[in-house]
Write a protein that holds these residues in place. Sequence first.
Motif, PDB file in Angstrom:
ATOM      1  N   VAL B 174       0.825  -1.206   0.000  1.00  0.00           N
ATOM      2  CA  VAL B 174       0.000   0.000   0.000  1.00  0.00           C
ATOM      3  C   VAL B 174       0.863   1.262   0.000  1.00  0.00           C
ATOM      4  N   ARG B 175       1.948   1.205   0.744  1.00  0.00           N
ATOM      5  CA  ARG B 175       2.751   2.412   0.943  1.00  0.00           C
ATOM      6  C   ARG B 175       3.357   2.941  -0.343  1.00  0.00           C
ATOM      7  N   HIS B 176       3.720   2.023  -1.251  1.00  0.00           N
ATOM      8  CA  HIS B 176       4.334   2.468  -2.509  1.00  0.00           C
ATOM      9  C   HIS B 176       3.303   2.641  -3.620  1.00  0.00           C
ATOM     10  N   SER B 177       2.005   2.564  -3.307  1.00  0.00           N
ATOM     11  CA  SER B 177       1.033   2.401  -4.377  1.00  0.00           C
ATOM     12  C   SER B 177       0.199   3.650  -4.651  1.00  0.00           C
ATOM     13  N   ARG B 178       0.439   4.236  -5.809  1.00  0.00           N
ATOM     14  CA  ARG B 178      -0.418   5.324  -6.266  1.00  0.00           C
ATOM     15  C   ARG B 178      -1.807   4.802  -6.587  1.00  0.00           C
ATOM     16  N   VAL B 179      -1.858   3.523  -6.981  1.00  0.00           N
ATOM     17  CA  VAL B 179      -3.160   2.918  -7.277  1.00  0.00           C
ATOM     18  C   VAL B 179      -4.004   2.896  -6.003  1.00  0.00           C
ATOM     19  N   ALA B 180      -3.388   2.496  -4.889  1.00  0.00           N
ATOM     20  CA  ALA B 180      -4.116   2.443  -3.626  1.00  0.00           C
ATOM     21  C   ALA B 180      -4.578   3.839  -3.211  1.00  0.00           C
ATOM     22  N   ARG B 181      -3.679   4.808  -3.316  1.00  0.00           N
ATOM     23  CA  ARG B 181      -4.045   6.163  -2.911  1.00  0.00           C
ATOM     24  C   ARG B 181      -5.229   6.683  -3.728  1.00  0.00           C
ATOM     25  N   SER B 182      -5.146   6.549  -5.045  1.00  0.00           N
ATOM     26  CA  SER B 182      -6.220   7.091  -5.877  1.00  0.00           C
ATOM     27  C   SER B 182      -7.530   6.354  -5.620  1.00  0.00           C
ATOM     28  N   ASN B 183      -7.467   5.035  -5.437  1.00  0.00           N
ATOM     29  CA  ASN B 183      -8.687   4.300  -5.122  1.00  0.00           C
ATOM     30  C   ASN B 183      -9.250   4.719  -3.766  1.00  0.00           C
ATOM     31  N   PHE B 184      -8.361   4.940  -2.808  1.00  0.00           N
ATOM     32  CA  PHE B 184      -8.827   5.394  -1.505  1.00  0.00           C
ATOM     33  C   PHE B 184      -9.590   6.719  -1.645  1.00  0.00           C
ATOM     34  N   PHE B 185      -9.014   7.668  -2.384  1.00  0.00           N
ATOM     35  CA  PHE B 185      -9.696   8.954  -2.570  1.00  0.00           C
ATOM     36  C   PHE B 185     -11.028   8.753  -3.286  1.00  0.00           C
ATOM     37  N   GLY B 186     -11.026   7.901  -4.301  1.00  0.00           N
ATOM     38  CA  GLY B 186     -12.239   7.700  -5.085  1.00  0.00           C
ATOM     39  C   GLY B 186     -13.367   7.083  -4.277  1.00  0.00           C
ATOM     40  N   PHE B 187     -13.096   5.941  -3.659  1.00  0.00           N
ATOM     41  CA  PHE B 187     -14.180   5.237  -2.965  1.00  0.00           C
ATOM     42  C   PHE B 187     -14.634   5.965  -1.711  1.00  0.00           C
ATOM     43  N   SER B 188     -13.732   6.751  -1.110  1.00  0.00           N
ATOM     44  CA  SER B 188     -14.112   7.505   0.088  1.00  0.00           C
ATOM     45  C   SER B 188     -15.241   8.482  -0.206  1.00  0.00           C
ATOM     46  N   LYS B 189     -15.363   8.896  -1.450  1.00  0.00           N
ATOM     47  CA  LYS B 189     -16.413   9.862  -1.798  1.00  0.00           C
ATOM     48  C   LYS B 189     -17.766   9.179  -1.972  1.00  0.00           C
ATOM     49  N   PHE B 190     -17.799   7.836  -1.896  1.00  0.00           N
ATOM     50  CA  PHE B 190     -19.050   7.131  -2.178  1.00  0.00           C
ATOM     51  C   PHE B 190     -19.524   6.272  -1.010  1.00  0.00           C
ATOM     52  N   ALA B 191     -19.105   6.646   0.191  1.00  0.00           N
ATOM     53  CA  ALA B 191     -19.568   5.903   1.370  1.00  0.00           C
ATOM     54  C   ALA B 191     -19.269   4.411   1.258  1.00  0.00           C
ATOM     55  N   SER B 192     -18.161   4.105   0.627  1.00  0.00           N
ATOM     56  CA  SER B 192     -17.687   2.725   0.661  1.00  0.00           C
ATOM     57  C   SER B 192     -16.493   2.655   1.606  1.00  0.00           C
ATOM     58  N   ARG B 193     -16.268   1.473   2.118  1.00  0.00           N
ATOM     59  CA  ARG B 193     -15.220   1.294   3.115  1.00  0.00           C
ATOM     60  C   ARG B 193     -13.986   0.702   2.432  1.00  0.00           C
ATOM     61  N   VAL B 194     -12.865   1.333   2.647  1.00  0.00           N
ATOM     62  CA  VAL B 194     -11.618   0.860   2.047  1.00  0.00           C
ATOM     63  C   VAL B 194     -10.695   0.405   3.169  1.00  0.00           C
ATOM     64  N   ILE B 195     -10.263  -0.844   3.121  1.00  0.00           N
ATOM     65  CA  ILE B 195      -9.341  -1.358   4.138  1.00  0.00           C
ATOM     66  C   ILE B 195      -8.001  -1.678   3.472  1.00  0.00           C
ATOM     67  N   CYS B 196      -6.951  -1.069   3.978  1.00  0.00           N
ATOM     68  CA  CYS B 196      -5.613  -1.359   3.462  1.00  0.00           C
ATOM     69  C   CYS B 196      -5.035  -2.518   4.262  1.00  0.00           C
ATOM     70  N   VAL B 197      -4.666  -3.587   3.565  1.00  0.00           N
ATOM     71  CA  VAL B 197      -4.225  -4.802   4.233  1.00  0.00           C
ATOM     72  C   VAL B 197      -2.806  -5.147   3.784  1.00  0.00           C
ATOM     73  N   GLY B 198      -1.952  -5.445   4.740  1.00  0.00           N
ATOM     74  CA  GLY B 198      -0.597  -5.837   4.370  1.00  0.00           C
ATOM     75  C   GLY B 198       0.254  -5.996   5.605  1.00  0.00           C
ATOM     76  N   PRO B 199       1.486  -6.422   5.418  1.00  0.00           N
ATOM     77  CA  PRO B 199       2.402  -6.524   6.559  1.00  0.00           C
ATOM     78  C   PRO B 199       2.707  -5.113   7.072  1.00  0.00           C
ATOM     79  N   PRO B 200       3.030  -4.992   8.361  1.00  0.00           N
ATOM     80  CA  PRO B 200       3.219  -3.668   8.956  1.00  0.00           C
ATOM     81  C   PRO B 200       4.163  -2.772   8.148  1.00  0.00           C
ATOM     82  N   VAL B 201       5.219  -3.362   7.589  1.00  0.00           N
ATOM     83  CA  VAL B 201       6.184  -2.537   6.875  1.00  0.00           C
ATOM     84  C   VAL B 201       5.556  -1.811   5.673  1.00  0.00           C
ATOM     85  N   PHE B 202       4.471  -2.370   5.138  1.00  0.00           N
ATOM     86  CA  PHE B 202       3.804  -1.744   3.995  1.00  0.00           C
ATOM     87  C   PHE B 202       2.716  -0.756   4.426  1.00  0.00           C
TER      88      PHE B 202
END
Lengths: 329, 329, 329
Positions: B174-202
């Motif tokens: 997640v930390r290196h991912s522009r895809v994750a960031r843009s999806n987070f911004f997108g879905f946050s505007k639609f009352a959907s829940r976004v959970i970032c899942v990964g090992p702590p380092v990410f």
Amino acid sequence: MPRSKKSAAPNWTRKHLLGLEDMTAQEILTVLDRADAYLPCVTQARPCPPTLKDRTVLNLFCEDSTRTRTSFTFAAERLGARVFQFHAATSSLNKKESLIDTARNIEAMGLDAIVIRHQERGAPHRLAEAVACSVLNAGDNAHEHPTQALLDMLTIRRRLGRLDGLTLALVGDVRHSRVARSNFFGFSKFASRVICVGPPVFLQALDVKAETATDLGAVLPECDAVMMLRVQFERHESVQFNVDEYIRGYQLTPARLARARPGAIVLHPGPVNRGVELTNEVADGPQSVILFQTTCGVAVRMACLELCIGALDRERRSRTAQARRDRRG
Amino acid sequence: MPRSKKSAAPNWTRKHLLGLEDMTAQEILTVLDRADAYLPCVTQARPCPPTLKDRTVLNLFCEDSTRTRTSFTFAAERLGARVFQFHAATSSLNKKESLIDTARNIEAMGLDAIVIRHQERGAPHRLAEAVACSVLNAGDNAHEHPTQALLDMLTIRRRLGRLDGLTLALVGDVRHSRVARSNFFGFSKFASRVICVGPPVFLQALDVKAETATDLGAVLPECDAVMMLRVQFERHESVQFNVDEYIRGYQLTPARLARARPGAIVLHPGPVNRGVELTNEVADGPQSVILFQTTCGVAVRMACLELCIGALDRERRSRTAQARRDRRG
Amino acid sequence: MPRSKKSAAPNWTRKHLLGLEDMTAQEILTVLDRADAYLPCVTQARPCPPTLKDRTVLNLFCEDSTRTRTSFTFAAERLGARVFQFHAATSSLNKKESLIDTARNIEAMGLDAIVIRHQERGAPHRLAEAVACSVLNAGDNAHEHPTQALLDMLTIRRRLGRLDGLTLALVGDVRHSRVARSNFFGFSKFASRVICVGPPVFLQALDVKAETATDLGAVLPECDAVMMLRVQFERHESVQFNVDEYIRGYQLTPARLARARPGAIVLHPGPVNRGVELTNEVADGPQSVILFQTTCGVAVRMACLELCIGALDRERRSRTAQARRDRRG
């Protein structure tokens, strides 16, 4: 739904063009007749019918090739198609994605045909099993190069008036030559005689049942057409090969060519190693049809793209109709 | 003067597409609705309206990208635009000209839009300030990749029927991912829940206020969609990362996927590291929408190019009209 | 047979554009007038007449060039032509085929024009002798770069209203500059004065009979236009060259520019080494016409392609007619 379109070749059913080995004589003639009709578009800057308008062709070249890539590009664009050039060196192949995954991915963007050149024998066949669009083989290792053989056949038919009853010498590095193999398969279907000529090292372990000869001078008097193959220096590391000896035995010189049948023509798939396979006098002389081969190549590739995509359209339409019937129950 | 043309989206005023962070839900829907209308052009070889005929788009890719570059090219050409590919490696950047100077120079040759991918965060924004034409961000480091998130949203809306009330897991780097960031911004505007899942380092030092989890198995039962992020091996030199551990904890296997909600879908921005982020069974299985994402990508980019260039045209027209008024009076 | 088409320039008979040295003033004006008419197509996204529809142009660049290659591509495509990019690095030149053989081969696929950039002086002229299609010189070593000089002339005529009675300084690396040579030939035909200005090492062994000066400050008060040449660092290994000294003596600063004639304009062929040939204030200031030069470049290349291919068409038609007469006997 792909646009409905009257096909100029209603009996053509091949979606892919993978090799000449399993094509019928009739199929080959269908390509050549269609290509014949396209020749004036290539030679005289006549506008071509945009039969592939709104279509997309992917040039997937995993080996260097200026001529074949350019020829397919010119052919597709002349019929109105868009061509996307895939450069293996700068592609996501670097990210270790497989070729099949890359191709399927680009196909999902909307493709009608993939033209593939690949260093592995059979790669186009494996690709054809993995995608739904048309696949055209632009050379797979020493296996097949069908559009090259078809353009050679068109060249010979235009210059000599027929494809049967001819004697054709394939001279040189036969063993490494997909051009030789495809031409052997093609001419064998037309009762023409193909003689593979070269030093023993180039004739060993041939996987086609071709007539062979090591003495070019003895063969030439029977030849209507002499196809000089490219010496592929880059492939000869493991083979004992002496270029001076090769030249002494097999270079086509004016003196040697004078021994061939009157009106015999000289072909070469290019690029020519001038001073190796043939002399400048022969390459640029009146019996050379080397540049005309290039012209025929564009016309042949126009025909192949059009025929294969036409077959693809029919398949798509029948699949759509079937799906409609399935839904109705 | 740019040709007058009725816009299909009269309220769209963005000339640039730089990121989802500052877009409204309504703007996102405008893109998705337009892209929806273009999907049949991509999937069924239907001719598209040439709404960008005589327009020129510059693909300015300063980082390797087969898919995104190909997708933007297909999108622009399908609408009738010309696309010029700028290869950073062979360009005058080698002569130390700045990117901005290069872009302004090519703009002076007559450009309507620049599609830029760049290794620096914010490079598209700086470019947008320096040129008059439209700028579309095709990925800027780990910052934003708006058209990727929009194509993910179109894919999800087509397959799940809505954008709100969903739970979406973004799994992996997640930390290196522009895809994750843009999806987070997108879905946050639609009352959907976004959970970032990964090992702590990410998950460390995330700069978005996203819900996080380290146990994929615990999260899956709530998920309608699972988006596997690409492990970017090339970026992990400075991070402690063990691929076998990653696979044990986060690879999407058929067994894990069986725990997600019925009908849950699997997304991946590609290229997939098969056997790392997910198994072949999942990648090629019935819940995978990976190839459909690619198809949606072309439709989304058609919509984005058309909308942004439409806004640019209105700006040009109003500037021309203003200049005329200034001269008169 | 090429399509019959009324030419806009019935007196233009040049099939090739190789250099300004042997062009007449009238021929130069024909190009500039035609280019003038094309300027709105470039600046205002107006659709252009597809006068080169169904034509194919080969960009044969054997030296890096983003701008010139891009400009020719935009020019040809704007007139409806297809452009094929030949990348010397990935081409069959690697297989040791000569440039002439490569060009003749691609010509046999159906070409109307070849745009060539080459590191050898005279390469375009040798190519023009070997092919039947049009050849346009896009720069041959330090010899000529005719379309660059023509675009400089168009820029100056648009901004200063005329080509005669002007004083123009060519500042910098004159000896290595094909731009300087072509401009010298061009402006010499219009009773304008061209002064080559630079340190002695850059003025030695000039092969044109140009006026020279080493003191920029002394020359500027007479100048209507100052053309700063690019310092080609890559060519200076064998020449004693100190960049700081060069900047002290020849960098165009606001203070220096203030000494030129009122309304004097500043040109640069690009890419600019900012902080070397000129300061940012001058490069981006109101007297700089650098970006307008780029715009004029596309218009000039549209005109050159159209005129040369028009002459080629007339030659082809007359050859066809002659052949018909020969057959009739």
